[in-house]
Structures are given as C-alpha cells and as structure tokens.
Design a protein around this motif. Structure first.
Motif, PDB file in Angstrom:
ATOM      1  N   UNK A   5       5.552   0.030  14.658  1.00  0.00           N
ATOM      2  CA  UNK A   5       5.431   1.427  14.243  1.00  0.00           C
ATOM      3  C   UNK A   5       4.082   1.714  13.584  1.00  0.00           C
ATOM      4  N   UNK A   6       3.385   0.685  13.116  1.00  0.00           N
ATOM      5  CA  UNK A   6       2.071   0.847  12.482  1.00  0.00           C
ATOM      6  C   UNK A   6       1.055   1.397  13.494  1.00  0.00           C
ATOM      7  N   UNK A   7       1.270   1.136  14.776  1.00  0.00           N
ATOM      8  CA  UNK A   7       0.345   1.605  15.812  1.00  0.00           C
ATOM      9  C   UNK A   7       0.221   3.125  15.825  1.00  0.00           C
ATOM     10  N   UNK A   8       1.305   3.811  15.495  1.00  0.00           N
ATOM     11  CA  UNK A   8       1.314   5.279  15.533  1.00  0.00           C
ATOM     12  C   UNK A   8       0.825   5.906  14.236  1.00  0.00           C
ATOM     13  N   UNK A   9       0.649   5.129  13.186  1.00  0.00           N
ATOM     14  CA  UNK A   9       0.259   5.653  11.887  1.00  0.00           C
ATOM     15  C   UNK A   9      -1.261   5.726  11.756  1.00  0.00           C
ATOM     16  N   UNK A  20      -3.746   6.350   5.337  1.00  0.00           N
ATOM     17  CA  UNK A  20      -2.970   5.663   4.311  1.00  0.00           C
ATOM     18  C   UNK A  20      -1.550   5.344   4.764  1.00  0.00           C
ATOM     19  N   UNK A  21      -1.040   6.095   5.730  1.00  0.00           N
ATOM     20  CA  UNK A  21       0.315   5.854   6.228  1.00  0.00           C
ATOM     21  C   UNK A  21       0.408   4.525   6.972  1.00  0.00           C
ATOM     22  N   UNK A  22      -0.721   3.985   7.410  1.00  0.00           N
ATOM     23  CA  UNK A  22      -0.741   2.725   8.153  1.00  0.00           C
ATOM     24  C   UNK A  22      -0.804   1.508   7.237  1.00  0.00           C
ATOM     25  N   UNK A  23      -0.776   1.726   5.931  1.00  0.00           N
ATOM     26  CA  UNK A  23      -0.857   0.609   4.994  1.00  0.00           C
ATOM     27  C   UNK A  23       0.515  -0.022   4.783  1.00  0.00           C
TER      28      UNK A  23
END
Length: 122
Positions: free
Chosen positions: A98-102, A105-108
C-alpha cells in the motif's frame, strides 16, 4: 538427505542480521562493471519478504529524485556484502504494498522505539 537440500544448505548465509518488514535497511551490493568491481549501497524501506531457505527474496523501495524505485534482492546472494538496519519500523502488515500508492508524509512508516531494560544498564 536430499541432494538439493544439501546444496542449498551449503549456499545459505548464516550471519543474516535480524530485520523485519517496515525496517529501513542499507544493502551493500557488489556491482561488476567490465573489469572493475565496486560496492553500491541501496537504502530503502523493506516492503516484503518471500519464500524461505536459499530462495528467500526481499523487496526494498526507495525514492530517487521523486520517483519510487523498487528492487528485489535474493537474501543469500553472494553479491550482497552486508545488510545494515538504519531504523526499525512499526507496522502491522506482512506486505507493505500500500506504500506504493502513498505520497509524501503518508508514505512514512512509524519508528519502533524500544525501552532500555534495567539489566542492560548494569
């Protein structure tokens, strides 16, 4: 013992550091360019680990100039010199796709902070 299992045990690395999904890791990977050989560092977030034994692979993702770059490394490859944990991550998933779509800061991933035990001080 099966011949294939014997060969796999021979090729398996013994001193693999303890790291988990969500950790930020540095992978020191040997690159061969013509006659020269050098070590390249790939630092990123550990997204996933697949398989087991000598076939075990890990997917590491980093941001490079605003573009997400993912690379799959065989865990027991002779080209991997060492794997170093930069910081521990606190996650509740086995795969962090799910990190791929962030973005931003949301990808941290939150850092896992462990308390020091009283026996370690003595």
């Amino acid at each position: 013992m099966d011949v294939i299992k014997a060969i796999e045990l021979e090729q398996q690395k013994e001193n693999v550091e303890n790291f988990r999904i969500g950790d930020t890791v540095k992978i020191y990977f040997k690159i061969i360019e013509g006659q020269t050989e050098r070590v390249q560092i790939f630092e990123g977030l550990l997204l996933a680990m697949k398989n087991s034994g000598v076939r075990k692979t890990m997917t590491v993702r980093k941001m490079s100039y605003g573009v997400g770059v993912e690379r799959v490394f065989p865990m027991h490859s002779p080209r991997i010199e060492k794997i170093e944990v930069v910081r521990k991550g606190r996650v509740r998933r086995a795969k962090l796709y799910y990190i791929r779509d962030r973005v931003g800061k949301a990808a941290k991933v939150r850092e896992l902070i462990r308390k020091k035990s009283t026996t370690a001080k003595k």
